[in-house]
Design a protein around this motif. Structure first.
Motif, PDB file in Angstrom:
ATOM      1  N   PRO A   1     -13.253  22.490 -26.443  1.00  0.00           N
ATOM      2  CA  PRO A   1     -14.064  23.696 -26.703  1.00  0.00           C
ATOM      3  C   PRO A   1     -14.422  23.781 -28.188  1.00  0.00           C
ATOM      4  CG  PRO A   1     -11.748  24.272 -26.540  1.00  0.00           C
ATOM      5  CD  PRO A   1     -11.835  22.814 -26.208  1.00  0.00           C
ATOM      6  N   PHE A   2     -15.641  24.177 -28.483  1.00  0.00           N
ATOM      7  CA  PHE A   2     -16.103  24.234 -29.865  1.00  0.00           C
ATOM      8  C   PHE A   2     -16.222  25.686 -30.328  1.00  0.00           C
ATOM      9  CE2 PHE A   2     -19.535  23.200 -26.864  1.00  0.00           C
ATOM     10  CZ  PHE A   2     -20.220  24.405 -26.861  1.00  0.00           C
ATOM     11  N   ASP A   3     -16.264  25.841 -31.633  1.00  0.00           N
ATOM     12  CA  ASP A   3     -16.419  27.161 -32.232  1.00  0.00           C
ATOM     13  C   ASP A   3     -17.883  27.585 -32.069  1.00  0.00           C
ATOM     14  OD1 ASP A   3     -16.922  29.291 -34.027  1.00  0.00           O
ATOM     15  OD2 ASP A   3     -15.235  28.683 -35.286  1.00  0.00           O
ATOM     16  N   PRO A   4     -18.161  28.657 -31.350  1.00  0.00           N
ATOM     17  CA  PRO A   4     -19.556  29.094 -31.130  1.00  0.00           C
ATOM     18  C   PRO A   4     -20.314  29.316 -32.435  1.00  0.00           C
ATOM     19  CG  PRO A   4     -18.084  30.264 -29.661  1.00  0.00           C
ATOM     20  CD  PRO A   4     -17.211  29.522 -30.620  1.00  0.00           C
ATOM     21  N   TRP A   5     -19.644  29.907 -33.430  1.00  0.00           N
ATOM     22  CA  TRP A   5     -20.318  30.180 -34.703  1.00  0.00           C
ATOM     23  C   TRP A   5     -20.726  28.891 -35.397  1.00  0.00           C
ATOM     24  CZ3 TRP A   5     -20.051  29.064 -39.838  1.00  0.00           C
ATOM     25  CH2 TRP A   5     -20.780  29.890 -40.695  1.00  0.00           C
ATOM     26  N   VAL A   6     -19.839  27.888 -35.378  1.00  0.00           N
ATOM     27  CA  VAL A   6     -20.135  26.603 -36.024  1.00  0.00           C
ATOM     28  C   VAL A   6     -21.308  25.916 -35.335  1.00  0.00           C
ATOM     29  CG1 VAL A   6     -19.262  24.273 -36.467  1.00  0.00           C
ATOM     30  CG2 VAL A   6     -17.804  26.254 -36.903  1.00  0.00           C
ATOM     31  N   LEU A   7     -21.277  25.903 -34.001  1.00  0.00           N
ATOM     32  CA  LEU A   7     -22.378  25.268 -33.265  1.00  0.00           C
ATOM     33  C   LEU A   7     -23.698  25.972 -33.559  1.00  0.00           C
ATOM     34  CD1 LEU A   7     -23.351  23.204 -31.173  1.00  0.00           C
ATOM     35  CD2 LEU A   7     -22.889  24.914 -29.410  1.00  0.00           C
ATOM     36  N   ARG A   8     -23.690  27.291 -33.537  1.00  0.00           N
ATOM     37  CA  ARG A   8     -24.913  28.052 -33.812  1.00  0.00           C
ATOM     38  C   ARG A   8     -25.430  27.776 -35.221  1.00  0.00           C
ATOM     39  NH1 ARG A   8     -23.392  32.500 -31.529  1.00  0.00           N
ATOM     40  NH2 ARG A   8     -22.347  33.321 -33.365  1.00  0.00           N
ATOM     41  N   ALA A   9     -24.519  27.681 -36.182  1.00  0.00           N
ATOM     42  CA  ALA A   9     -24.920  27.415 -37.568  1.00  0.00           C
ATOM     43  C   ALA A   9     -25.534  26.027 -37.712  1.00  0.00           C
ATOM     44  CB  ALA A   9     -23.709  27.553 -38.496  1.00  0.00           C
ATOM     45  N   LYS A  10     -24.939  25.037 -37.038  1.00  0.00           N
ATOM     46  CA  LYS A  10     -25.478  23.676 -37.114  1.00  0.00           C
ATOM     47  C   LYS A  10     -26.872  23.601 -36.494  1.00  0.00           C
ATOM     48  CE  LYS A  10     -21.010  21.247 -37.034  1.00  0.00           C
ATOM     49  NZ  LYS A  10     -21.181  20.398 -38.230  1.00  0.00           N
ATOM     50  N   VAL A  11     -27.028  24.223 -35.339  1.00  0.00           N
ATOM     51  CA  VAL A  11     -28.324  24.201 -34.666  1.00  0.00           C
ATOM     52  C   VAL A  11     -29.378  24.929 -35.497  1.00  0.00           C
ATOM     53  CG1 VAL A  11     -29.598  25.014 -32.637  1.00  0.00           C
ATOM     54  CG2 VAL A  11     -27.351  23.961 -32.352  1.00  0.00           C
ATOM     55  N   SER A  12     -28.995  26.025 -36.131  1.00  0.00           N
ATOM     56  CA  SER A  12     -29.960  26.814 -36.907  1.00  0.00           C
ATOM     57  C   SER A  12     -30.526  26.020 -38.073  1.00  0.00           C
ATOM     58  CB  SER A  12     -29.314  28.105 -37.412  1.00  0.00           C
ATOM     59  OG  SER A  12     -28.332  27.843 -38.391  1.00  0.00           O
ATOM     60  N   VAL A  13     -29.713  25.135 -38.656  1.00  0.00           N
ATOM     61  CA  VAL A  13     -30.195  24.305 -39.768  1.00  0.00           C
ATOM     62  C   VAL A  13     -31.336  23.405 -39.305  1.00  0.00           C
ATOM     63  CG1 VAL A  13     -29.598  22.401 -41.310  1.00  0.00           C
ATOM     64  CG2 VAL A  13     -28.047  24.342 -41.090  1.00  0.00           C
ATOM     65  N   PHE A  14     -31.159  22.761 -38.148  1.00  0.00           N
ATOM     66  CA  PHE A  14     -32.192  21.855 -37.653  1.00  0.00           C
ATOM     67  C   PHE A  14     -33.425  22.609 -37.157  1.00  0.00           C
ATOM     68  CE2 PHE A  14     -28.377  19.165 -37.352  1.00  0.00           C
ATOM     69  CZ  PHE A  14     -28.829  18.086 -38.104  1.00  0.00           C
ATOM     70  N   VAL A  15     -33.231  23.812 -36.644  1.00  0.00           N
ATOM     71  CA  VAL A  15     -34.372  24.641 -36.262  1.00  0.00           C
ATOM     72  C   VAL A  15     -35.192  25.003 -37.495  1.00  0.00           C
ATOM     73  CG1 VAL A  15     -35.047  26.914 -35.407  1.00  0.00           C
ATOM     74  CG2 VAL A  15     -33.363  25.571 -34.153  1.00  0.00           C
ATOM     75  N   GLU A  16     -34.511  25.375 -38.573  1.00  0.00           N
ATOM     76  CA  GLU A  16     -35.221  25.761 -39.788  1.00  0.00           C
ATOM     77  C   GLU A  16     -35.969  24.578 -40.393  1.00  0.00           C
ATOM     78  OE1 GLU A  16     -34.441  28.515 -43.750  1.00  0.00           O
ATOM     79  OE2 GLU A  16     -32.817  28.116 -42.335  1.00  0.00           O
ATOM     80  N   LEU A  17     -35.345  23.405 -40.383  1.00  0.00           N
ATOM     81  CA  LEU A  17     -36.019  22.212 -40.884  1.00  0.00           C
ATOM     82  C   LEU A  17     -37.250  21.886 -40.038  1.00  0.00           C
ATOM     83  CD1 LEU A  17     -32.938  19.944 -41.670  1.00  0.00           C
ATOM     84  CD2 LEU A  17     -34.574  20.847 -43.340  1.00  0.00           C
ATOM     85  N   TYR A  18     -37.125  22.046 -38.738  1.00  0.00           N
ATOM     86  CA  TYR A  18     -38.245  21.797 -37.833  1.00  0.00           C
ATOM     87  C   TYR A  18     -39.403  22.751 -38.139  1.00  0.00           C
ATOM     88  CZ  TYR A  18     -40.912  21.795 -33.448  1.00  0.00           C
ATOM     89  OH  TYR A  18     -41.929  21.741 -32.517  1.00  0.00           O
TER      90      TYR A  18
END
Length: 226
Positions: free
Chosen positions: A109-126
């Motif tokens: 199981p992963f930390d929801p906050w960490v996963l959301r933060a990682k995904v948000s970085v790539f969304v912003e770059l996109y």
């Protein structure tokens, strides 16, 4: 109106997809489900995605094989892939994920906050890359207009001023994002993507500056935004 980015969620278990949607809904982007590798590849034929969250253990085509197909396609090879797995077989298993083209490898199981933060970085770059492509398209219209009123009937000076202002806004946002990545000690892949974005911005700024009166305008070339 700013178009939302699309995030592809790939997992054969509906409950896992539901959990991912719950975690990522706060990003307010478009979440697209795929219940198999084959379904994911089909979705990638028609839509552009900011990032892919890909489960490793799936019946039939597993995550590694799916990633290999994604990286072989010119249209999709640069989309960031984050592998999600419930099984940890040690460094070799993790290395296989990175070798398949993943930018990150997260165990459940992963930390929801960490996963959301990682995904948000790539969304912003996109999103920044999308803005950059729009500025490049406007600049090409100006070049093709040859000083005869430019795009949308605007005078060249007015269009150049508008392009410069829009580009400045993207430059400012990209600089802030790069500083954030440095401060947070982010993933090397995200930092490299941000640096690539800044290089493209620099090239576009040079081409735009070359269009200013007295600089030989029409001879400027617009950098590719692939």
């Amino acid at each position: 109106m700013v178009q939302k980015a699309k995030i592809l969620l790939v997992d054969d278990r509906p409950e896992n997809l539901l959990a991912l949607e719950a975690i990522l809904s706060a990003l307010d982007q478009t979440l697209v489900r795929a219940s198999s590798g084959e379904e994911a590849l089909k979705a990638l034929l028609t839509d552009d995605f900011a990032v892919i969250l890909l489960d490793v253990q799936m019946p039939g085509m597993d995550g590694f094989e799916t990633a290999a197909h994604i990286k072989r396609r010119e249209r999709t090879r640069d989309i960031p892939i984050i592998f999600l797995t419930a099984i940890n077989h040690g460094p070799h298993h993790t290395f296989r994920g990175y070798a398949a083209g993943a930018v990150d490898y997260i165990s459940k199981p992963f930390d929801p906050w960490v996963l959301r933060a990682k995904v948000s970085v790539f969304v912003e770059l996109y999103m920044k890359n999308c803005q950059l492509r729009e500025q490049a398209a406007l600049l090409r219209l100006q070049l093709e207009g040859g000083g005869k009123g430019g795009a949308a009937g605007k005078e060249p000076a007015g269009l150049l001023a508008e392009l410069s202002a829009r580009l400045a806004a993207v430059e400012e946002q990209a600089e802030a994002l790069s500083k954030q990545l440095d401060d947070d000690s982010a993933d090397a892949a995200a930092v490299a993507t941000a640096a690539h974005l800044e290089r493209k911005l620099t090239g576009l700024r040079r081409a735009l500056d070359a269009l200013e009166p007295g600089t030989g305008g029409a001879g400027a070339s617009v950098p590719s935004q692939n």
